[in-house]
Design an enzyme around this catalytic site. Structure first.
Site, PDB file in Angstrom:
ATOM      1  N   TYR A  72      48.106  -6.707  34.928  1.00 42.88           N
ATOM      2  CA  TYR A  72      47.329  -6.061  33.581  1.00 42.88           C
ATOM      3  C   TYR A  72      46.624  -4.865  34.265  1.00 42.88           C
ATOM      4  CZ  TYR A  72      45.119  -5.696  28.833  1.00 42.88           C
ATOM      5  OH  TYR A  72      44.639  -5.379  27.988  1.00 42.88           O
ATOM      6  N   ARG A 114      61.036 -11.369  13.457  1.00 45.57           N
ATOM      7  CA  ARG A 114      62.208 -11.883  14.577  1.00 45.57           C
ATOM      8  C   ARG A 114      62.876 -12.677  13.363  1.00 45.57           C
ATOM      9  NH1 ARG A 114      61.158 -15.474  18.292  1.00 45.57           N
ATOM     10  NH2 ARG A 114      58.954 -15.341  18.078  1.00 45.57           N
ATOM     11  N   ARG A 149      65.020 -16.034  12.682  1.00 45.28           N
ATOM     12  CA  ARG A 149      65.185 -17.361  12.915  1.00 45.28           C
ATOM     13  C   ARG A 149      66.396 -17.873  12.639  1.00 45.28           C
ATOM     14  NH1 ARG A 149      59.112 -17.638  14.914  1.00 45.28           N
ATOM     15  NH2 ARG A 149      58.578 -15.398  14.146  1.00 45.28           N
ATOM     16  N   GLY A 151      52.332  -2.873  22.302  1.00 48.47           N
ATOM     17  CA  GLY A 151      52.958  -3.685  23.202  1.00 48.47           C
ATOM     18  C   GLY A 151      54.473  -3.831  23.266  1.00 48.47           C
ATOM     19  N   PHE A 159      48.454   2.513  21.753  1.00 47.38           N
ATOM     20  CA  PHE A 159      46.829   2.083  21.921  1.00 47.38           C
ATOM     21  C   PHE A 159      46.707   0.947  22.503  1.00 47.38           C
ATOM     22  CE2 PHE A 159      43.742  -0.088  19.574  1.00 47.38           C
ATOM     23  CZ  PHE A 159      42.762   0.774  19.543  1.00 47.38           C
TER      24      PHE A 159
END
Lengths: 399, 399
Positions: A89, A226, A228, A304, A328
């Site tokens: 990180y 997502r 499933r 992310g 961001f």
């Protein structure tokens, strides 16, 4: 500088812990000389959390000058905390020998809320008082600990009226996910009432925060989760997001199926109510499928990359559709805009108090004085393996 | 509306072509009734230029109202023109039957400069006069033609003082490449004197324009060109770019070699003079290698994808380095900001007049009245195959 006796006086004021003695072990963290006994999940070298974390016990001197002794109330386990322990990180923890070790160690964790239990005169002069709640100003302080010594510049004080009616878990989780959602919706493109945004990872803490904030501001959301294997579970999740304000919820498979453009047109009144913003924490092809639904001149903000895939941007989206691909990172933002962070946190906590903003489901991990390192580290490992839907959060006993 | 006689009067004013008769064929484009004879490279269907282009002859009625008859002076062959003929360019040409064909046809070409040779009263009232030079307001007008009928809204008039000392080739090539370079340097991030930008395709028209504009504004440039097998040729090209103001010129191989970060640090005074902008017309891995040299919070602007590769953006550049990936399309900009286009063109032509801005090398293709379609289309084909370093530009004889 305070005299030694003044410091001792500061520490002899009754603590709430004394008022509700539930265990004879409970006060072992105050020594006879006013030193605070503290425990912290620390590491010396980067690595996998179960391999490198250990529970370290140390003592904190009575605070003087601008020092404050904090007692942590709640500290979540965020994915970034794990990455930080792994050494991957960009925001590095502080390695120090000030916790009475020969080799420098770092305390894990970046987010949390703590109570000021003692403070020096200069800290008082800066407006702090005993009983204040504070959150971390930025990353790297180390929040997976029962107590810490801090300076005013390390923290943001929550005004008494701001924390009124707020639980430690609510205050301890406001800095990262809700702030990320809030600023991404506010800072990239002006969204008017009736405009749309689209996001993936809609079931995440940021995703749920974005749904609720947008709803409150009259902005509508297309939410991607997502797909499933368990379709009942999938539908349940869709329903849950609709209940907190999601206008549309689709799976990544539905997003990438033929006909999505026509569906998007239908949702947005033929495109007259444009999708002006995309929020992406997944990356890979489904992220680009989302970017293709944006109106010209929109912004696509990546915060992310959960799929660990890169973002392969077609030149036409940049050149001809004039889509701006931005990123961001809440830590950078908090660092650059401390005043704005304070205002944002206050606004979210205000909504929380008024019942307009619901918490992300959390998995509370009790951290008592007698909690064993093994058990606490096991919980971190579980988060690492992502077996939970909720977020793990250490909630500290009144030690 | 003008009367028929008024229109005829407008057309009976002497034309410069009459004053310098060099060929008996030269005036065949004016019929006895004031109709202008015109030739244009046109197409009915999208396809490869040699397959679909043909030289079409038609006549233009004497102008009335807000109509103007234009005589083209110079019209370049840009890559986008080829893409437009192929049908793969987002800005479509105008298909029309107004050029006296049964099926709708489109005139190729998007950039160029023309002279007003006749105009109606309303066009005069809008400030136009005979002899004015005009450039196209946006794409899609069709500039590979000897003459055209236009309205004031189709064109930008070059003020007399602006075109003073400017050649048709200079005016005919100002709209796309220099405007692209100018706006990309100005509109994405504030560049201060001493700041750097980095660009690939540095030898292109846009690249050369950017070098010169930046130089004038005190901004320094790192320029990336394709590595050549012929190292003498490569060095010659580097030298050529340095002569027009490039601070650093490297090849894409050098850009991707180890040690480039250290070299960039050396050039930029240890990073204290930050690289704040990247201009990309290549895409692919070398483009990302360039993005990695940018200072945090910089902008990376894509305006082409000559390698036909996508742009695969690592999430860390977006999230942690806060690099903004934008695109630029001069047509969209011109459409959105007509006044700014006028000012930009005027500024570049001013620099050109003062010798501060040198033309891109061009390959002038003479287009006389008697030029055969086959020959002209052959030149387009050559551009398509990219065998030239210079840019092909039709320069019209005084037909």
């Amino acid at each position: 500088m305070l005299s030694q006796s003044a410091r001792r006086t500061a520490r002899t004021l009754p603590l709430r812990a004394f008022q509700t003695p539930t265990s004879p072990l409970q006060r072992r963290n105050i020594s006879a000389y006013g030193y605070e006994q503290a425990k912290a999940l620390t590491f010396t070298n980067y690595g996998e959390p179960p391999d490198v974390l250990s529970l370290h016990t140390h003592s904190i001197s009575p605070p003087y000058g601008n020092l404050m002794t904090l007692r942590f109330l709640a500290s979540p386990i965020n994915p970034a905390d794990i990455n930080q322990i792994q050494g991957v990180y960009p925001s590095k923890p502080t390695f120090t020998t000030s916790l009475s070790t020969k080799d420098p160690i770092a305390v894990a964790g970046n987010e949390g809320v703590a109570e000021v239990i003692a403070l020096g005169e200069k800290a008082k002069a800066e407006g702090f008082k005993k009983g204040d709640w504070v959150i971390m100003k930025g990353p790297g302080f180390g929040t997976w600990r029962t107590h810490a010594s801090a300076q005013p510049s390390d923290v943001v004080r929550l005004e008494d009226e701001v924390r009124e009616g707020i639980t430690p878990v609510q205050a301890g989780t406001v800095s990262i996910n809700p702030c990320t959602a809030y600023r991404m919706l506010q800072d990239f493109t002006p969204l008017c009432e009736g405009d749309w945004f689209i996001q993936n990872g809609a079931n995440s803490g940021v995703g749920r925060a974005a749904i609720q904030l947008a709803k409150k501001w009259g902005v509508r959301s297309i939410n991607v989760i997502r797909a499933r294997d368990d379709k009942a579970k999938e539908e349940e999740m869709k329903q849950e997001l609709r209940e907190i304000g999601a206008d549309i919820v689709i799976t990544d498979a539905e997003l990438q199926a033929q006909g999505i453009r026509d569906m998007a047109k239908q949702w947005t009144n033929g495109g007259r109510e444009p999708i002006r913003l995309g929020l992406n924490c997944v990356n890979g092809k489904p992220a680009i499928a989302m970017a293709k639904l944006l109106a010209a001149e929109s912004h696509f903000v990546t915060y992310g990359a959960m799929s660990k895939q890169p973002l392969t941007v077609p030149a036409s989206l940049l050149i001809f559709k004039d889509i701006h691909f931005d990123g961001f990172w809440v830590s950078r933002w908090a660092d650059r805009h401390p005043e704005e962070k304070k205002r944002t946190v206050e606004d979210v906590l205000g909504m929380t108090r008024r019942g307009e903003f619901r918490d992300m489901p959390v998995d509370e991990i009790k951290w008592e004085w007698e909690s064993k390192g093994e058990g606490l580290i096991g919980k971190v490992k579980n988060t690492l393996e992502g077996y939970r839907d909720g977020k793990g959060i250490f909630v500290f006993g009144k030690t």
